[in-house]
Design an enzyme around this catalytic site. Structure first.
Site, mmCIF file in Angstrom:
data_model
loop_
_atom_site.group_PDB
_atom_site.id
_atom_site.type_symbol
_atom_site.label_atom_id
_atom_site.label_comp_id
_atom_site.label_asym_id
_atom_site.label_seq_id
_atom_site.Cartn_x
_atom_site.Cartn_y
_atom_site.Cartn_z
ATOM 1 N N HIS A 244 27.455 94.813 61.553
ATOM 2 C CA HIS A 244 28.531 93.836 61.383
ATOM 3 C C HIS A 244 29.841 94.514 60.969
ATOM 4 O O HIS A 244 30.923 93.978 61.203
ATOM 5 C CB HIS A 244 28.146 92.788 60.346
ATOM 6 C CG HIS A 244 29.099 91.633 60.286
ATOM 7 N ND1 HIS A 244 29.065 90.599 61.188
ATOM 8 C CD2 HIS A 244 30.141 91.364 59.451
ATOM 9 C CE1 HIS A 244 30.026 89.735 60.909
ATOM 10 N NE2 HIS A 244 30.695 90.179 59.864
ATOM 11 N N HIS A 270 33.773 82.321 66.965
ATOM 12 C CA HIS A 270 33.765 81.480 65.765
ATOM 13 C C HIS A 270 34.077 80.037 66.139
ATOM 14 O O HIS A 270 35.036 79.779 66.875
ATOM 15 C CB HIS A 270 34.809 81.959 64.756
ATOM 16 C CG HIS A 270 34.433 83.228 64.068
ATOM 17 N ND1 HIS A 270 35.357 84.057 63.484
ATOM 18 C CD2 HIS A 270 33.216 83.817 63.873
ATOM 19 C CE1 HIS A 270 34.734 85.091 62.960
ATOM 20 N NE2 HIS A 270 33.443 84.971 63.182
ATOM 21 N N TYR A 279 38.772 87.494 58.078
ATOM 22 C CA TYR A 279 39.138 88.849 58.500
ATOM 23 C C TYR A 279 40.573 89.210 58.163
ATOM 24 O O TYR A 279 40.989 90.346 58.357
ATOM 25 C CB TYR A 279 38.898 88.994 60.010
ATOM 26 C CG TYR A 279 37.444 88.918 60.377
ATOM 27 C CD1 TYR A 279 36.683 90.068 60.472
ATOM 28 C CD2 TYR A 279 36.829 87.696 60.585
ATOM 29 C CE1 TYR A 279 35.332 90.011 60.793
ATOM 30 C CE2 TYR A 279 35.478 87.620 60.902
ATOM 31 C CZ TYR A 279 34.737 88.787 61.005
ATOM 32 O OH TYR A 279 33.402 88.714 61.302
#
Length: 299
Positions: A244, A270, A279
């Site tokens: 990830h 998403h 992020y």
């Protein structure tokens, strides 16, 4: 119906109506079974239709002594979904979870890697072995396309649309999306597919699976974790990284180079833009550059 019957019906609802992943189904089921164990241990004989908010609060209080805030929040979320389902199906007229609040938890940001870190990881791969070529293609795909580890191991040859410059990804809840794939990433995938994979004895049922192990079967999530952890140790990278981390680095580097959140959201798959906002953890220097570049009062 007993608790098991309600839980099985709930599982079917989550899978068919909401299209949730196996991992999410397993987590919801585990939390409900935990509630059933609590009721049995305390001689509380009550059905899902009759259980009160006081009893559920007692259960959550007992669980809070054993798990951290993040796990507690997940349990509460799962129970809310279960009782919302019961209301939806007219098994109850009220949701006993309505007044129960989850603990406040901060958003956890995984480590990110620099472009140099990623180059060093890939450079550390032993390309003298067939597995080395495969591992390079895997890391280039994880970082180059920002994929989840589950998406990489399930990637099919029939999902590769290189002439159009895309690969088709099946993400969470079996939702599909098309992700752009760079020429360099295509090159490494083709090299592995044509020079390494073509010489494997492929097990039945895995003929279309792109990345295979020595036995010609699909790789596991654990194997990808092991590959990356081993490379990190090899280059003495002092960060706790996982597959990830490459996905996170993909999004971060795009954002730092001027990509908009909406585009990154689509590429990452998403459902909500708020997930993508996790992020956004740029340093102040970069934010200052953005302001001076794009604000109308920059002069």
């Amino acid at each position: 119906m007993n608790w098991n019957s309600y839980i099985k019906n709930f599982q079917s609802y989550l899978k068919i109506e909401r299209g949730l992943s196996k991992n999410t189904l397993a987590n919801y089921t585990f939390d409900l079974e935990r509630l059933c164990s609590f009721l049995a241990q305390n001689d509380i004989n009550v059905s899902p239709e009759e259980i009160s908010d006081e009893t559920i609060q007692e259960f959550i209080y007992s669980v809070s002594k054993e798990v951290n805030a993040r796990s507690q929040a997940r349990i509460i979320s799962g129970l809310k979904s279960f009782f919302s389902y019961l209301v939806f199906e007219d098994f109850r007229t009220d949701n006993p979870m309505e007044l129960i609040e989850a603990p406040r938890i901060g958003r956890k940001l995984p480590d990110t890697l620099s472009v140099e870190d990623i180059d060093n990881l890939i450079a550390a791969i032993d390309l003298s072995t067939p597995e080395g070529e495969r591992n390079r293609a895997i890391l280039e795909t994880l970082y180059g396309c920002g994929l989840r580890v589950s998406e990489v191991i399930n990637l099919k040859i029939s999902d590769l649309f290189f002439e159009e410059g895309f690969i088709k990804i099946t993400g969470k809840g079996n939702k599909q999306r098309f992700v752009p794939v760079a020429t360099a990433t295509q090159k490494y995938i083709e090299l592995y597919k044509n020079e390494i994979r073509s010489h494997l004895t492929i097990a039945k049922g895995f003929e279309d699976t792109l990345f295979l192990n020595r036995r010609g079967k699909q790789l596991t999530r654990a194997m990808i974790f092991t590959i990356i952890k081993t490379l990190a140790v090899k280059i003495n990278l002092k960060k706790n990284i996982s597959p990830h981390t490459l996905r996170h680095s993909f999004a971060t580097h795009l954002l730092e180079n001027g990509a908009d959140l909406r585009s990154i959201q689509l590429m990452l798959g998403h459902e909500s833009i708020t997930t993508t906002e996790i992020y956004v953890h740029l340093d102040r220097k970069h934010l200052t550059q953005i302001m001076h570049t794009f604000h109308p009062r920059k002069k």
